[in-house]
Design a protein around this motif. Structure first.
Motif, PDB file in Angstrom:
ATOM      1  N   LYS A 101       0.834  -1.207   0.000  1.00  0.00           N
ATOM      2  CA  LYS A 101       0.000   0.000   0.000  1.00  0.00           C
ATOM      3  C   LYS A 101       0.865   1.251   0.000  1.00  0.00           C
ATOM      4  O   LYS A 101       1.698   1.429   0.882  1.00  0.00           O
ATOM      5  N   LYS A 104      -7.068  -2.711   7.428  1.00  0.00           N
ATOM      6  CA  LYS A 104      -8.018  -1.978   6.586  1.00  0.00           C
ATOM      7  C   LYS A 104      -8.046  -2.537   5.166  1.00  0.00           C
ATOM      8  O   LYS A 104      -9.081  -2.524   4.503  1.00  0.00           O
ATOM      9  N   THR A 112     -10.186  -5.676   5.290  1.00  0.00           N
ATOM     10  CA  THR A 112     -11.623  -5.459   5.445  1.00  0.00           C
ATOM     11  C   THR A 112     -12.218  -4.685   4.274  1.00  0.00           C
ATOM     12  O   THR A 112     -13.405  -4.377   4.284  1.00  0.00           O
ATOM     13  N   GLY A 113     -11.389  -4.325   3.302  1.00  0.00           N
ATOM     14  CA  GLY A 113     -11.905  -3.629   2.129  1.00  0.00           C
ATOM     15  C   GLY A 113     -12.182  -2.152   2.359  1.00  0.00           C
ATOM     16  O   GLY A 113     -12.893  -1.526   1.583  1.00  0.00           O
ATOM     17  N   LEU A 114     -11.629  -1.588   3.419  1.00  0.00           N
ATOM     18  CA  LEU A 114     -11.846  -0.158   3.670  1.00  0.00           C
ATOM     19  C   LEU A 114     -10.909   0.683   2.815  1.00  0.00           C
ATOM     20  O   LEU A 114     -11.217   1.815   2.459  1.00  0.00           O
ATOM     21  N   ILE A 115      -9.752   0.111   2.507  1.00  0.00           N
ATOM     22  CA  ILE A 115      -8.844   0.744   1.557  1.00  0.00           C
ATOM     23  C   ILE A 115      -8.436  -0.323   0.545  1.00  0.00           C
ATOM     24  O   ILE A 115      -8.668  -1.508   0.763  1.00  0.00           O
ATOM     25  N   PHE A 116      -7.861   0.138  -0.548  1.00  0.00           N
ATOM     26  CA  PHE A 116      -7.559  -0.790  -1.635  1.00  0.00           C
ATOM     27  C   PHE A 116      -6.058  -0.890  -1.849  1.00  0.00           C
ATOM     28  O   PHE A 116      -5.356   0.114  -1.787  1.00  0.00           O
TER      29      PHE A 116
END
Ligand SMILES: Nc1ncnc2c1ncn2[C@@H]1O[C@H](COP(=O)(O)OP(=O)(O)O)[C@@H](O)[C@H]1O
Ligand SMILES: [Mg+2]
Lengths: 259, 319
Positions: B13, B56, B59-63
Motif C-alpha cells: 500500500k 483496513k 476489510t476492504g476499507l482501503i484498496f
C-alpha cells in the motif's frame, strides 16, 4: 440487490430526528406561518395569496437548508468520524450504503415537508375557511419542491463523497442558484456578441439542473392552473438527474480509500 | 489440509504524501502471510509499522496498490468475504446518538435474522462484554474503554469465523484487558480464528499461537512467540554485596553499578561462572542471579533503531 440500504436509510432518518437542528427548523416554519396569519389579518382580502406564497417559500427554503446541511455531511461526516469502518466491514456494498443514506435523507425531507404542509393547510383554513378546488395546486407545488429537494440532496451527497462539508455546501448552493437562473443565463448568452460566452452559457444551461421549472409557487398562490404535462416532465427530469448523480457518487465512492 | 483462514499475498500500500506535488510513500511493503484456521495470531509492530493499514486492506476499507488477500478462500473484493469476518477498528467510534443496544441492533440487520433472535443475541452479547447496565445509554456518554467493549461486541455480533481485531486491548484497564483476553481464548475454543494487532507485547506473549512482526511496513519475522524470544543471547543479572573494605573485582568493575552497599552487574550467560569465581574470591555475598529475558519490546527497539537488515533476521524469518 440486497436489503442492506434499508437499515442505513432508517438509521439516517433516526439521526436526523434525534438532531435538535431539525426542531429549530420546524419552529422556524411555524413562526413563518404565524407571521403569515398576522400579515393576512392586516391586509384584508389578499390573505390567501400572502399565506400560500409565504408558506410555500418557507417550506422550500427550509427544505433546501436541511437538504444541504444534512446532505453534505452524509458521507464525509461518517468518514471523518470513522463510524463507517465497522459498517463497511459488514456485508454491504458501497453503493448500497450511498443509496441508504440518500433514501434516509429523502425520507426525512418528505416527513418534514409533510408536517410543514399540514401547518400551511391549517393556517389557510384558519384565515379563509373551507378549502377550494384550486387549493390542490398547493399540493402540486409541494410535490415540485420535493422533486427539487431530491435533486439538491443528490448533489450534496455526490459532493460529500469527495470534498469537505464546507466545499460541498458551496458547490451545492452554487449549482442550485445557477440552476434557478439557468433560463436567464441562456438568454443572456444568446444576447451577447461573444461566441465564447454563447457557448459557455449553453454548456451551463444544459449541465446544471434547471430548478426554475420546479418553482410554481406563484402560480399556486394565484390559483392559476399548472399543466399536467409539467408534472410528468418534472418527475422524469428529477428522476434522471438523481439517478445520474447517484451513479456518479457510487463511482467516486466505490474506489475511495477510507482515511 | 483445510483452507487457511487468511492468506495475504504480496499486499502493498502506497499513500500519497504532500499537498501539491504528490509523492507516494510505502506504508506496507509486499506483505505475505498465512494464518491457519483456528489460530490466535498476533500482529506485532511499533506504531506506524503498517498494522492498521493491513487490517483496513483486509476489510476492504482501503484498496491495495498491489497484491491481494483471501479470507477463507474468498478474495477481499468479494462481498461474500464480509460474511466471514468480524472487525474491530482501532480506537473505534460509533454513532453517538444511538445506545449500545440500538447500535448492535442496527448492525445485526445486515445479516439475516429475526427480530426476536436479534434481541436475545444482543442482550447476551452486552452481558458478555460487561455493558449490560449501560446498554440503554447513548454512546456519546461512553468512555473510551466502554467504546472498546462496544467495538468488541459488534465484531463478534454475527459470530464470524475470522476475527480481525485492531489493538483490542488498548484503552482498557487491567481488568478489561483480562476480560478481552478471556473472550479471545473462548473464541478460539469455539474454533474461530483471531488475528489481532498490538504494540503491547505481553498481551501477545500470553495469547498467541504465532506472531508476525512488522516494522516500517516490512515483515520482519513469523513464528511462535517463544521462538522469537529465544533468539537472543541471554544475559545474567547478578546482585551482590561486598564486605566492608573490599573492592569490586577488577575484571567486573567496568560493568558494575552500585546501589548503596549493593552492586549489580550484567554479564553474558557464557561468562557467568567466571564472574561468580571472581566474586567468591572477593568474598561477595550473592543476593540474586536472574536471567535477563529479552522481551519483544527489546526486539522492537532494535528493529526501530537499526533499519539495516540485521544478521540474525534470517533466523527469525520463516517465510
Ligand atoms: N491515510 C493515510 N495517508 C497517508 N499516510 C498514512 C495513512 N494511513 C496511514 N499512513 C501511514 O502509514 C504508516 C502505517 O500506518 P498504520 O498502518 O496506521 O500503522 P500502525 O497501525 O502499525 O501503527 C504510517 O507511517 C502512517 O503515517
Ligand atoms: Mg494502528
Amino acid at each position: 440487490m440486497s436489503r442492506a440500504p434499508v437499515p442505513v436509510a432508517v438509521n439516517t432518518f433516526r439521526e436526523a430526528i434525534r438532531d435538535r437542528v431539525l426542531y429549530n427548523l420546524i419552529f422556524f416554519a411555524l413562526l413563518m406561518i404565524g407571521a403569515a396569519i398576522l400579515v393576512g389579518q392586516i391586509s384584508i382580502g389578499i390573505d390567501r395569496l400572502v399565506i400560500v406564497n409565504l408558506g410555500l417559500s418557507a417550506i422550500s427554503l427550509i427544505g433546501l437548508v436541511m437538504a444541504i446541511f444534512i446532505g453534505v455531511g452524509l458521507v464525509s461526516k461518517e468518514m471523518e468520524r470513522r463510524t463507517l469502518y465497522s459498517l463497511l466491514a459488514r456485508p454491504i456494498r458501497r453503493w448500497e450504503f450511498l443509496l441508504g443514506k440518500y433514501g434516509g435523507l429523502l425520507l426525512t425531507l418528505v416527513v418534514n415537508t409533510g408536517f410543514m404542509t399540514l401547518g400551511l393547510a391549517a393556517a389557510l383554513f384558519y384565515v379563509s375557511g373551507p378549502f377550494v378546488r384550486t387549493d390542490a395546486l398547493i399540493l402540486v407545488a409541494v410535490y415540485f419542491i420535493l422533486l427539487a429537494l431530491a435533486v439538491v440532496t443528490a448533489l450534496a451527497l455526490f459532493f460529500s463523497c469527495f470534498s469537505s462539508p464546507m466545499l460541498s455546501t458551496l458547490f451545492t448552493l452554487g449549482i442550485y442558484l445557477t440552476g434557478c437562473f439557468a433560463g436567464d443565463i441562456r438568454e443572456f448568452g444568446d444576447l451577447t456578441q461573444s461566441q465564447g460566452m454563447k457557448l459557455m452559457s449553453r454548456v451551463v444551461y444544459y449541465l446544471v439542473p434547471n430548478f426554475h421549472n420546479f418553482n410554481v409557487i406563484a402560480a399556486a398562490a394565484h390559483g392559476e392552473s399548472i399543466p399536467l404535462s409539467l408534472v410528468g416532465e418534472n418527475t422524469l427530469y428529477a428522476a434522471l438527474y438523481v439517478a445520474l448523480l447517484l451513479v456518479a457518487a457510487s463511482a467516486v465512492f466505490s474506489s475511495r480509500n477510507l482515511k | 489440509m483445510s483452507t487457511p483462514a487468511i492468506e495475504i499475498l504480496g499486499l502493498t500500500k502506497d499513500y500519497p504524501v504532500g499537498f501539491w506535488r504528490k509523492r507516494m510513500r510505502r506504508s506496507l511493503d509486499d506483505l505475505s502471510l498465512t494464518v491457519e484456521d483456528g489460530e490466535i495470531f498476533g500482529f506485532l509492530g511499533p506504531n506506524g509499522a503498517g498494522k492498521t493499514t493491513t487490517l483496513k486492506l483486509l476489510t476492504g476499507l482501503i484498496f491495495p496498490t498491489c497484491g491481494t488477500a483471501r479470507i477463507r478462500g474468498r478474495s477481499i473484493d468479494d462481498i461474500d468475504m464480509h460474511r466471514q469476518i468480524g472487525y474491530l477498528p482501532e480506537q473505534p467510534y460509533f454513532y453517538d446518538y444511538l445506545t449500545a443496544r440500538e447500535l448492535l441492533d442496527y448492525y445485526a440487520r445486515f445479516s439475516p435474522s429475526s427480530a426476536i433472535e436479534r434481541r436475545g443475541r444482543i442482550a447476551h452479547l452486552l452481558e458478555r462484554v460487561g455493558l449490560a447496565s449501560a446498554a440503554d445509554v447513548q454512546l456519546r456518554k461512553y468512555s473510551k474503554g466502554m467504546l472498546q467493549r462496544v467495538g468488541i461486541a459488534q465484531a463478534i455480533l454475527d459470530d464470524p469465523q475470522v476475527l480481525l481485531l485492531d489493538e483490542p486491548m488498548s484503552g482498557l484497564d487491567p481488568v478489561g484487558r483480562r476480560e478481552v483476553r478471556d473472550i479471545i481464548v473462548e473464541l478460539r475454543k469455539q474454533g474461530r480464528t483471531i488475528f489481532f494487532s498490538t504494540h503491547i507485547l505481553s498481551d501477545a506473549e500470553m495469547l498467541c499461537d504465532r506472531v508476525a512482526i512488522l516494522a516500517g511496513g516490512k515483515l520482519q519475522g513469523v513464528g511462535a512467540p517463544g521462538e522469537i524470544m529465544s533468539l537472543e543471547v541471554h544475559a545474567m543479572d547478578i546482585l551482590f554485596e561486598l564486605p566492608a573494605g573490599q573492592d569490586v573485582p577488577p575484571a567486573l568493575s567496568e560493568n558494575v553499578t552500585k546501589i548503596g552497599a549493593r552492586c549489580r552487574v550484567e554479564v553474558p550467560e557464557s561468562e557467568l561462572y567466571a564472574a561468580l569465581d571472581q566474586l567468591r574470591r572477593s568474598q561477595a555475598r550473592l543476593l540474586s542471579i536472574s536471567p535477563i529475558r529479552p522481551t519483544l519490546e527489546d526486539y522492537f527497539l532494535r528493529l526501530v533503531q537499526d533499519e539495516k537488515p540485521r544478521p540474525n533476521q534470517a533466523e527469525v524469518t520463516v517465510r
